[in-house]
Structure formats: C-alpha cells, structure tokens
Design a protein around this motif. Structure first.
Motif, PDB file in Angstrom:
ATOM      1  N   ARG A  27      99.803  -1.102  39.666  1.00 51.30           N
ATOM      2  CA  ARG A  27     100.457  -1.094  38.358  1.00 51.30           C
ATOM      3  C   ARG A  27     101.066   0.272  38.090  1.00 51.30           C
ATOM      4  NH1 ARG A  27      99.612  -5.131  34.835  1.00 51.30           N
ATOM      5  NH2 ARG A  27      99.914  -3.767  33.059  1.00 51.30           N
ATOM      6  N   THR A  28     102.161   0.280  37.377  1.00 49.25           N
ATOM      7  CA  THR A  28     102.784   1.537  36.956  1.00 49.25           C
ATOM      8  C   THR A  28     101.987   2.093  35.787  1.00 49.25           C
ATOM      9  OG1 THR A  28     104.955   0.748  37.609  1.00 49.25           O
ATOM     10  CG2 THR A  28     104.893   2.595  36.069  1.00 49.25           C
ATOM     11  N   VAL A  29     101.588   3.338  35.908  1.00 48.83           N
ATOM     12  CA  VAL A  29     100.845   4.007  34.843  1.00 48.83           C
ATOM     13  C   VAL A  29     101.771   5.045  34.216  1.00 48.83           C
ATOM     14  CG1 VAL A  29      98.844   5.428  34.280  1.00 48.83           C
ATOM     15  CG2 VAL A  29      98.664   3.660  36.051  1.00 48.83           C
ATOM     16  N   LEU A  30     102.093   4.830  32.945  1.00 51.37           N
ATOM     17  CA  LEU A  30     102.959   5.765  32.241  1.00 51.37           C
ATOM     18  C   LEU A  30     102.117   6.883  31.637  1.00 51.37           C
ATOM     19  CD1 LEU A  30     105.248   3.235  30.377  1.00 51.37           C
ATOM     20  CD2 LEU A  30     105.837   4.615  32.356  1.00 51.37           C
ATOM     21  N   PRO A  31     102.422   8.132  31.991  1.00 52.88           N
ATOM     22  CA  PRO A  31     101.661   9.229  31.413  1.00 52.88           C
ATOM     23  C   PRO A  31     101.988   9.411  29.929  1.00 52.88           C
ATOM     24  CG  PRO A  31     103.386  10.070  32.852  1.00 52.88           C
ATOM     25  CD  PRO A  31     103.414   8.578  32.950  1.00 52.88           C
ATOM     26  N   VAL A  32     101.040   9.978  29.203  1.00 53.20           N
ATOM     27  CA  VAL A  32     101.265  10.288  27.787  1.00 53.20           C
ATOM     28  C   VAL A  32     102.305  11.400  27.726  1.00 53.20           C
ATOM     29  CG1 VAL A  32     100.170  11.189  25.702  1.00 53.20           C
ATOM     30  CG2 VAL A  32      98.916   9.635  27.213  1.00 53.20           C
ATOM     31  N   PRO A  33     103.353  11.231  26.908  1.00 59.38           N
ATOM     32  CA  PRO A  33     104.398  12.261  26.828  1.00 59.38           C
ATOM     33  C   PRO A  33     103.925  13.482  26.028  1.00 59.38           C
ATOM     34  CG  PRO A  33     104.935  10.415  25.394  1.00 59.38           C
ATOM     35  CD  PRO A  33     103.678  10.050  26.122  1.00 59.38           C
ATOM     36  N   GLU A  34     103.178  14.352  26.684  1.00 60.40           N
ATOM     37  CA  GLU A  34     102.580  15.521  26.033  1.00 60.40           C
ATOM     38  C   GLU A  34     103.623  16.470  25.442  1.00 60.40           C
ATOM     39  OE1 GLU A  34      99.408  15.910  25.481  1.00 60.40           O
ATOM     40  OE2 GLU A  34      98.722  14.214  26.696  1.00 60.40           O
ATOM     41  N   ILE A  35     104.861  16.391  25.898  1.00 57.53           N
ATOM     42  CA  ILE A  35     105.909  17.268  25.401  1.00 57.53           C
ATOM     43  C   ILE A  35     106.250  16.960  23.941  1.00 57.53           C
ATOM     44  CG2 ILE A  35     107.813  15.821  26.181  1.00 57.53           C
ATOM     45  CD1 ILE A  35     109.285  18.412  26.950  1.00 57.53           C
ATOM     46  N   LEU A  36     105.932  15.752  23.489  1.00 62.96           N
ATOM     47  CA  LEU A  36     106.244  15.345  22.120  1.00 62.96           C
ATOM     48  C   LEU A  36     105.114  15.720  21.159  1.00 62.96           C
ATOM     49  CD1 LEU A  36     107.605  11.733  22.735  1.00 62.96           C
ATOM     50  CD2 LEU A  36     108.933  13.814  22.328  1.00 62.96           C
ATOM     51  N   PRO A  37     105.457  16.000  19.903  1.00 60.11           N
ATOM     52  CA  PRO A  37     104.418  16.208  18.893  1.00 60.11           C
ATOM     53  C   PRO A  37     103.613  14.918  18.708  1.00 60.11           C
ATOM     54  CG  PRO A  37     106.598  16.758  18.007  1.00 60.11           C
ATOM     55  CD  PRO A  37     106.800  16.152  19.372  1.00 60.11           C
ATOM     56  N   PRO A  38     102.348  15.012  18.240  1.00 67.86           N
ATOM     57  CA  PRO A  38     101.495  13.819  18.138  1.00 67.86           C
ATOM     58  C   PRO A  38     102.116  12.642  17.396  1.00 67.86           C
ATOM     59  CG  PRO A  38     100.197  15.787  17.778  1.00 67.86           C
ATOM     60  CD  PRO A  38     101.640  16.227  17.870  1.00 67.86           C
ATOM     61  N   ALA A  39     102.795  12.882  16.274  1.00 67.48           N
ATOM     62  CA  ALA A  39     103.384  11.774  15.518  1.00 67.48           C
ATOM     63  C   ALA A  39     104.454  11.059  16.339  1.00 67.48           C
ATOM     64  CB  ALA A  39     103.982  12.277  14.205  1.00 67.48           C
ATOM     65  N   GLU A  40     105.285  11.794  17.049  1.00 68.19           N
ATOM     66  CA  GLU A  40     106.324  11.189  17.894  1.00 68.19           C
ATOM     67  C   GLU A  40     105.711  10.535  19.121  1.00 68.19           C
ATOM     68  OE1 GLU A  40     109.546  10.801  17.153  1.00 68.19           O
ATOM     69  OE2 GLU A  40     108.959  11.633  15.226  1.00 68.19           O
ATOM     70  N   ARG A  41     104.662  11.125  19.649  1.00 69.96           N
ATOM     71  CA  ARG A  41     103.983  10.572  20.822  1.00 69.96           C
ATOM     72  C   ARG A  41     103.470   9.166  20.527  1.00 69.96           C
ATOM     73  NH1 ARG A  41      99.574  14.442  21.876  1.00 69.96           N
ATOM     74  NH2 ARG A  41     101.316  15.888  21.806  1.00 69.96           N
ATOM     75  N   ARG A  42     102.925   8.968  19.328  1.00 69.21           N
ATOM     76  CA  ARG A  42     102.402   7.643  18.958  1.00 69.21           C
ATOM     77  C   ARG A  42     103.515   6.615  18.846  1.00 69.21           C
ATOM     78  NH1 ARG A  42      99.285  10.975  15.692  1.00 69.21           N
ATOM     79  NH2 ARG A  42     100.628  10.628  13.880  1.00 69.21           N
ATOM     80  N   ARG A  43     104.711   7.050  18.481  1.00 70.89           N
ATOM     81  CA  ARG A  43     105.833   6.133  18.295  1.00 70.89           C
ATOM     82  C   ARG A  43     106.652   5.911  19.561  1.00 70.89           C
ATOM     83  NH1 ARG A  43     106.377   9.668  13.716  1.00 70.89           N
ATOM     84  NH2 ARG A  43     105.578   8.643  11.866  1.00 70.89           N
TER      85      ARG A  43
END
Length: 98
Positions: free
Chosen positions: A38-54
C-alpha cells in the motif's frame, strides 16, 4: 523567439510498493524485485497543524514527492520558485463533505 531549456536535478516518487525514488530506481534497473504494498502518505510536516489537518491525499503526495526531489537535487526549497496548480486536487475533501 528564444529557446527554452530545462534539466532534471532531483526526482521524487511515491506509489504502491515504491516509497521513494531510490527504491523505484532499484526496481526499474532490476537490482531489486518489486514488492506490492500500500502507498503510505507521509504527514506533511511542512504545513502548520491547522493546514495539515485539512490537507487531502493529493496535497500530501505533492508535498512528499516535491520535498524528495528538492532534497535529491541538493537545494533548499525556500530558494526555489514554484507554482502548484490543480483542477481537481481537492476531490477527496469534496467527497467527504458531500
């Protein structure tokens, strides 16, 4: 008109069984066998938390592969001009809302 030229300095890749470009290069060259996963998408740490959730899957994919390409090229992302455009990159969020 003048001519345009371009070069590729770094590659980013993420897909089923291929978590990064070096893994893909080894598979394509026959050095390693392809193993489906399966493709595992990493958490986009470059984004602020509010944008990361969206951030949808497309955004996570683009940020992961872009970061890999920049790293392999030996550049700093902040020093590069970039433009991202999509006519349908937020489909996941639209589907969830509906």
């Amino acid at each position: 008109m003048g001519s345009l030229s371009a070069c590729i300095e770094g590659i980013g890749l993420l897909g089923p069984g291929l978590p990064d470009w070096p893994t893909c290069a080894a598979v394509l060259s026959g050095v390693s066998p392809y193993t489906a996963a399966r493709t595992v998408l990493p958490v986009p740490e470059i984004l602020p938390p509010a944008e990361r959730r969206r951030a949808g899957r497309i955004i996570s994919l683009v940020l992961a592969t872009g970061a890999e390409a920049v790293t392999h090229a030996g550049h700093e992302a902040a020093d590069l001009a970039s433009v991202f455009s999509s006519s349908g990159g937020d489909g996941d969020n639209c589907h969830e809302i509906c």
